[in-house]
Each structure stands twice: as C-alpha cells, then as structure tokens.
Design a protein around this motif. Sequence first.
Motif, PDB file in Angstrom:
ATOM      1  N   ALA A 254      17.428  37.177  30.498  1.00  0.00           N
ATOM      2  CA  ALA A 254      17.184  35.737  30.607  1.00  0.00           C
ATOM      3  C   ALA A 254      16.495  35.246  29.340  1.00  0.00           C
ATOM      4  N   ALA A 255      16.833  34.019  28.925  1.00  0.00           N
ATOM      5  CA  ALA A 255      16.253  33.524  27.679  1.00  0.00           C
ATOM      6  C   ALA A 255      16.202  32.009  27.635  1.00  0.00           C
ATOM      7  N   GLY A 256      15.154  31.508  26.984  1.00  0.00           N
ATOM      8  CA  GLY A 256      15.015  30.106  26.625  1.00  0.00           C
ATOM      9  C   GLY A 256      14.363  30.039  25.261  1.00  0.00           C
ATOM     10  N   PHE A 257      14.986  29.340  24.313  1.00  0.00           N
ATOM     11  CA  PHE A 257      14.495  29.299  22.938  1.00  0.00           C
ATOM     12  C   PHE A 257      14.346  30.720  22.387  1.00  0.00           C
ATOM     13  N   GLY A 258      15.356  31.532  22.641  1.00  0.00           N
ATOM     14  CA  GLY A 258      15.326  32.912  22.178  1.00  0.00           C
ATOM     15  C   GLY A 258      16.460  33.709  22.788  1.00  0.00           C
ATOM     16  N   ILE A 259      16.336  35.030  22.731  1.00  0.00           N
ATOM     17  CA  ILE A 259      17.388  35.938  23.192  1.00  0.00           C
ATOM     18  C   ILE A 259      16.795  36.947  24.169  1.00  0.00           C
ATOM     19  N   GLY A 260      17.465  37.126  25.321  1.00  0.00           N
ATOM     20  CA  GLY A 260      17.065  38.127  26.305  1.00  0.00           C
ATOM     21  C   GLY A 260      18.251  38.992  26.683  1.00  0.00           C
ATOM     22  N   ILE A 261      18.084  40.304  26.598  1.00  0.00           N
ATOM     23  CA  ILE A 261      19.185  41.238  26.848  1.00  0.00           C
ATOM     24  C   ILE A 261      18.716  42.356  27.770  1.00  0.00           C
ATOM     25  N   LEU A 262      19.459  42.597  28.839  1.00  0.00           N
ATOM     26  CA  LEU A 262      19.321  43.808  29.647  1.00  0.00           C
ATOM     27  C   LEU A 262      20.671  44.509  29.604  1.00  0.00           C
ATOM     28  N   LYS A 263      20.660  45.758  29.146  1.00  0.00           N
ATOM     29  CA  LYS A 263      21.908  46.504  28.977  1.00  0.00           C
ATOM     30  C   LYS A 263      21.750  47.875  29.620  1.00  0.00           C
ATOM     31  N   ASP A 264      22.578  48.149  30.635  1.00  0.00           N
ATOM     32  CA  ASP A 264      22.545  49.425  31.351  1.00  0.00           C
ATOM     33  C   ASP A 264      23.891  50.111  31.154  1.00  0.00           C
ATOM     34  N   GLU A 265      23.872  51.346  30.651  1.00  0.00           N
ATOM     35  CA  GLU A 265      25.114  51.981  30.225  1.00  0.00           C
ATOM     36  C   GLU A 265      25.759  52.878  31.267  1.00  0.00           C
ATOM     37  N   ASP A 266      25.017  53.340  32.272  1.00  0.00           N
ATOM     38  CA  ASP A 266      25.630  54.254  33.237  1.00  0.00           C
ATOM     39  C   ASP A 266      24.772  54.325  34.493  1.00  0.00           C
ATOM     40  N   GLY A 267      25.431  54.593  35.630  1.00  0.00           N
ATOM     41  CA  GLY A 267      24.710  54.779  36.878  1.00  0.00           C
ATOM     42  C   GLY A 267      25.027  53.709  37.901  1.00  0.00           C
ATOM     43  N   ASN A 268      24.719  54.027  39.159  1.00  0.00           N
ATOM     44  CA  ASN A 268      24.855  53.068  40.255  1.00  0.00           C
ATOM     45  C   ASN A 268      23.530  52.331  40.384  1.00  0.00           C
ATOM     46  N   ASP A 269      23.520  51.068  39.996  1.00  0.00           N
ATOM     47  CA  ASP A 269      22.271  50.341  39.811  1.00  0.00           C
ATOM     48  C   ASP A 269      22.117  49.198  40.806  1.00  0.00           C
ATOM     49  N   LEU A 270      20.858  48.836  41.051  1.00  0.00           N
ATOM     50  CA  LEU A 270      20.517  47.734  41.944  1.00  0.00           C
ATOM     51  C   LEU A 270      19.690  46.716  41.173  1.00  0.00           C
ATOM     52  N   TYR A 271      20.146  45.461  41.199  1.00  0.00           N
ATOM     53  CA  TYR A 271      19.442  44.367  40.530  1.00  0.00           C
ATOM     54  C   TYR A 271      19.010  43.346  41.584  1.00  0.00           C
ATOM     55  N   GLY A 272      17.722  43.057  41.663  1.00  0.00           N
ATOM     56  CA  GLY A 272      17.222  42.067  42.602  1.00  0.00           C
ATOM     57  C   GLY A 272      16.292  41.089  41.913  1.00  0.00           C
ATOM     58  N   ALA A 273      16.493  39.789  42.143  1.00  0.00           N
ATOM     59  CA  ALA A 273      15.655  38.755  41.544  1.00  0.00           C
ATOM     60  C   ALA A 273      15.690  37.526  42.440  1.00  0.00           C
ATOM     61  N   ALA A 274      14.967  36.469  42.036  1.00  0.00           N
ATOM     62  CA  ALA A 274      14.887  35.275  42.868  1.00  0.00           C
ATOM     63  C   ALA A 274      15.474  34.032  42.207  1.00  0.00           C
ATOM     64  N   LEU A 275      15.392  33.908  40.880  1.00  0.00           N
ATOM     65  CA  LEU A 275      15.805  32.664  40.224  1.00  0.00           C
ATOM     66  C   LEU A 275      15.918  32.900  38.720  1.00  0.00           C
ATOM     67  N   TYR A 276      16.859  32.185  38.071  1.00  0.00           N
ATOM     68  CA  TYR A 276      17.009  32.268  36.616  1.00  0.00           C
ATOM     69  C   TYR A 276      17.086  33.731  36.169  1.00  0.00           C
ATOM     70  N   ALA A 277      18.132  34.422  36.576  1.00  0.00           N
ATOM     71  CA  ALA A 277      18.163  35.867  36.354  1.00  0.00           C
ATOM     72  C   ALA A 277      19.588  36.371  36.161  1.00  0.00           C
ATOM     73  N   GLN A 278      19.672  37.623  35.697  1.00  0.00           N
ATOM     74  CA  GLN A 278      20.933  38.363  35.647  1.00  0.00           C
ATOM     75  C   GLN A 278      21.979  37.655  34.781  1.00  0.00           C
ATOM     76  N   GLY A 279      21.614  37.488  33.499  1.00  0.00           N
ATOM     77  CA  GLY A 279      22.476  36.785  32.563  1.00  0.00           C
ATOM     78  C   GLY A 279      22.268  35.296  32.652  1.00  0.00           C
ATOM     79  N   PHE A 280      21.075  34.821  32.216  1.00  0.00           N
ATOM     80  CA  PHE A 280      20.702  33.416  32.362  1.00  0.00           C
ATOM     81  C   PHE A 280      20.304  32.821  31.019  1.00  0.00           C
ATOM     82  N   GLY A 281      20.854  31.635  30.704  1.00  0.00           N
ATOM     83  CA  GLY A 281      20.531  30.960  29.462  1.00  0.00           C
ATOM     84  C   GLY A 281      19.962  29.576  29.690  1.00  0.00           C
ATOM     85  N   SER A 282      18.677  29.395  29.368  1.00  0.00           N
ATOM     86  CA  SER A 282      18.055  28.079  29.372  1.00  0.00           C
ATOM     87  C   SER A 282      18.259  27.446  27.991  1.00  0.00           C
ATOM     88  N   THR A 283      17.590  26.353  27.727  1.00  0.00           N
ATOM     89  CA  THR A 283      17.763  25.633  26.467  1.00  0.00           C
ATOM     90  C   THR A 283      17.576  26.545  25.256  1.00  0.00           C
TER      91      THR A 283
END
Length: 569
Positions: free
Chosen positions: A316-345
């Motif tokens: 997630a990012a605003g006025f910048g860059i945010g990267i989460l990169k997972d290369e292998d495995g059975n993964d679980l992602y949990g969040a509430a808002l503005y998440a999992q590939g999110f771009g603000s201003t």
Amino acid sequence: MLIFLIVVQSWQTYLDSSLAYIGLTRNDIAFRVDYLPRSAYRFAITDELLNSPLHALNFVLSVDEMVWEPSEQDMYSRLVELYNLKTENRKLDFKRKLRHSHQLVTEAFSMTPAELGQVFEDLTLFSPELTASIDEYKQSLDEYDSLTVWLKANATDVGYAKLFSAGAQLLSASLDYADWLAGIDKETLVVEGVAGAVVYYEKCDFGEIVVGDTGTNIYTKDFAVIIDLGGDDEYQCDNEGRIHVWVDKTGNDTYKGGNYSIACGRFGVSILIDEAGDDTYAADAFSLGCGVFGVGVLIDRCGDDEYRGNTFTQGAAGFGIGILKDEDGNDLYGAALYAQGFGSTYGIGVLGDKQGNDMYFILSKYIDEGRYLDHHLSMSQGFAIGFRPDLPGGIGILSERAGNDYYTGDIYAQGTAYWFGIGAIVETAGDDNYLAYQYAQASGVHIAFGLIVDKQGSDNYVAKGVSQGCGHDLALGLLYDIAGDDSYVAYDLSQGAGNANGIGILADESGDDTYSVKKSHNTQGYGNFRREYGSIGVLLDIKGEDVYRTGADGTLWTSGEHGIGTDWE
C-alpha cells in the motif's frame, strides 16, 4: 452461429464488430481529460488512459511484468519511471550505500512541513464506529475538505527524486551485502535490544547495525540494519528511523509491530527480505510493504506465510511506493482497509504472489455508513482512490502468477478504482474464486479504471452490483477472462454494464461459461443514457457453450441505449 465478414485477430476485433452493430466504433470508447485542472499528483498514464481507455489493459499487464522482472532493482526502477523520474544508483560498497541513502532521505524532506504525516494519517485512518449525529457527520466533511486542501498545497515539498534514489540504493544494499558480511570480524556479543547471540554490532551516523547468529533471536529495538543468519526469530519493533535494511536468511520467523512498522517507509525507506521459512507477519496500520511519503518493500522468498494487518498495509502506498512480494508457498493475507495492492494519491501499491494456493481476506471492520449499515468498506485487492475533489487516486495492483486463489471483500474490492485511480488484479493461472458485494470485480467509479485480467483457470465471480465489468460515471470497468469454464453471478448493473457516462466490458475468450443475474434489464451488455453522453456496456463471449439469463449461445442482443451482448459460438 453469428457470421461476420471480418478476419479475427484478437478479442478487440470481436469488440469492433459488436460496437458496429449498435452504431459505435472503438474511438467512441474515450473520455475527456479536462474535467478538472491538471494535478501535479496525477500520473501521466492516467491522462493517456482517459484518451484511450482500452489501453488500460496493456498498461496493467505491463505492470504485472514489472513485478516479476528477474531483478528486483529493475522492477523498482520501472515503477519509479511511472513518476517520470529516474533513480540514481551509485556503485558503492555496502556501508557507503547506507550512508548515502540516509543523506538522500534527509535532503528529500529538508523542506517538508512537520504536520504532513499527521494530516495524511487524519485523512486515512478513521473509527469503525458510526457517526453519532448529522452535525458530527457535517463537521467531519468540513475537516476532510480542510485537510485535503492543506495536503494538496504542501505535499509537493518532498524531494521525490532523492527519495526514490535512496530506495534504489537500499534495495541494492539488501541484495548485495555478501562481500561486506564476509569481510567483518565476527565475535559473540551481547547487545541491548537483542535477546540472543549477536556476532557483529556497530553504531553509525545513520543508525545501528547488528548481525544475529544462527540461533533464535528476539529483536526489540529499531535497528537500521539487521542481518540474521538463521533460527526461528522474533522481531518486535516499529520503524522509527529514516532507513532500514533487514535480511533474515532462514527460519520460521515472527514479525510483530504497531502502526508504521515492518517494512514501512514513512518519510524514509524500509526494506525487509526474508529468504526462507514459514513466517508470520502481524502489524497494525501502515505496515507490511507500505510507503507513506516513503518507500516500503517486503520480499518473502519462500514458505507458507501469514500476513495480518489493519489499514494501509500489504503493498500500500500514498505519496510513495509500497511493495509486498511473496515468491512461493500457500499464503494467507488478512487486512481491514486500504490493503493488498492499494494506491492512494501519488502512490503505487503492489502485492505480488508468484505461486501457491493463496487466500486474500478483507475483514468486516469499517461500516459503509454512506450506503449500507450491514456492509463494510474494503477498498483493497487491486484498488486505488484519492481524496475527492482535490487529490487524485494512485495505482494499486495485485499480481498473482499461479495457484487456486480465493478473494473475499465487500464494498470496493478486487480490481476497482475511484477518482482518477487505476486498480487491477492480474491472475495468470489457477481456478480462482472472487467474492464481493458492490463496486467490485473490475469496477471503475468516478473517472477511474478498474480491471481484472484472469488468463486461465475455471473461475467463479460472485457479486451484487456495479461489478464484473461495470463503469460508473466517466469510468472504465473491464473484466477480461481468457480461458476456463467460468461462472459469473450477480444481482444487477453488472456483467458488461455502463452507467452514467461509464463504460463497462466483460470479455470472455473461451470456455463453457455460465452468466447468472437476478435483474435482466441492466446487466449482460447494458448501456443507459444518463447525463450528457450516455454509457456503453458490452458482454462479449467468443468461444464455448454458454448459458445466459438475457441472451443465448450463438446470438446477439441489445439492452439500453448503447448496450450489447454477443456470443460468437
């Protein structure tokens, strides 16, 4: 079977013929760029796509390719180019890269008002509780307007070229530290802030460096550099300093933090690379590959991992860059808002997962008070939004390469964007399940571009409305599924629906598909005439034996002013 006298070269050739039947051409799929004055925070690609909305497909596919460049430095440099900036990456040794990066970050924020971070936080974080009264609601709107005007006037005081160059230097340092590590003198030490054995420690002008041994360590201090050589480790620290490079070589590790923690670049740069192990990442807001006036990168090489966050997290990012990169495995992602590939201003947020059967959950925490008291805002999973009317949205991309994946959200989720934003999911392979309620699954809302590209697999899409290739108010929603026996289920205003000058397209190239809807009058190729221009809605199925509520296999049908459904065979 329908027979048209054309040479078929791509799905867009079929689109041309469908549009011709209702008196349109591909040139009619366009928006104006002058609805508002040009903003310094609007990406140039956004203006290009307003002129040629269908090019959004090629753009999100190009970003998907960027995520999986062989070199993470190349990935990062190409993302920075979307700002029309270049990164400076000097050939320096490990410690000089750290020192130079710290200098660049300091210079980047030398003119920044002290209130900048707090204003952005006040605009982004809000209570899950309902507004107590109409007066309180009106007061919150007045505060919102005041804060956005202030942010618009002051966010240009950041030296973004220097900030992003610092990010390039630190990313390089996190990938190329072996010579430095081999050359240091190692001895067993006791260091404050580390429970466990340390083999190297140094205090520098940019922060502290610590190297942990191969046993279990617990880190409770904000070290600038941590290189951990192995063991099942625990990290309990927030990112308070300007620069961070954390590398964990192996082990089943646990990362814990509050707000602004665990690979969060806030007025700085934070890089975390975990090279092996089944890991757990748990943090609050602004975390796990997050850039807020900064750069945050989290890379996990392998293992079955769990990511838990609250708001503005997981790429997630605003006025910048945010990267989460997972290369292998059975993964679980949990969040509430503005998440999992999110771009603000002025932000680019990317979540990339290369392989494994993964699950993406957006929790029911923030009530969608403006529409439903029994539904919740998600604003995640390839989503972008700005602060209307003063600040445009950014770019939010979720890139999934392989595995049978599961996505669940509610309001605004899964390849959706709002207010000059670009939001997308690109799924390369796997039998995937998408579940959401409204403004979801390739929905563009209010001058924006929302896309899902699913290249192969038998997929299930379930939503209520304004979904599955729906454009609302001068926006494009494009759902493009290339192969597989797919199921689409919706209630209304979905499956190739344009509304209030919007353009909605659902294109399915092959497979035996089922299209189910409750309301047939505004779905499956529907374009209404509201406001000054009218809307375009197209449902396009090229191959396979398919089932519809509105049309039939091998036929075409029209709905609304400029809506068409076409099943080619």
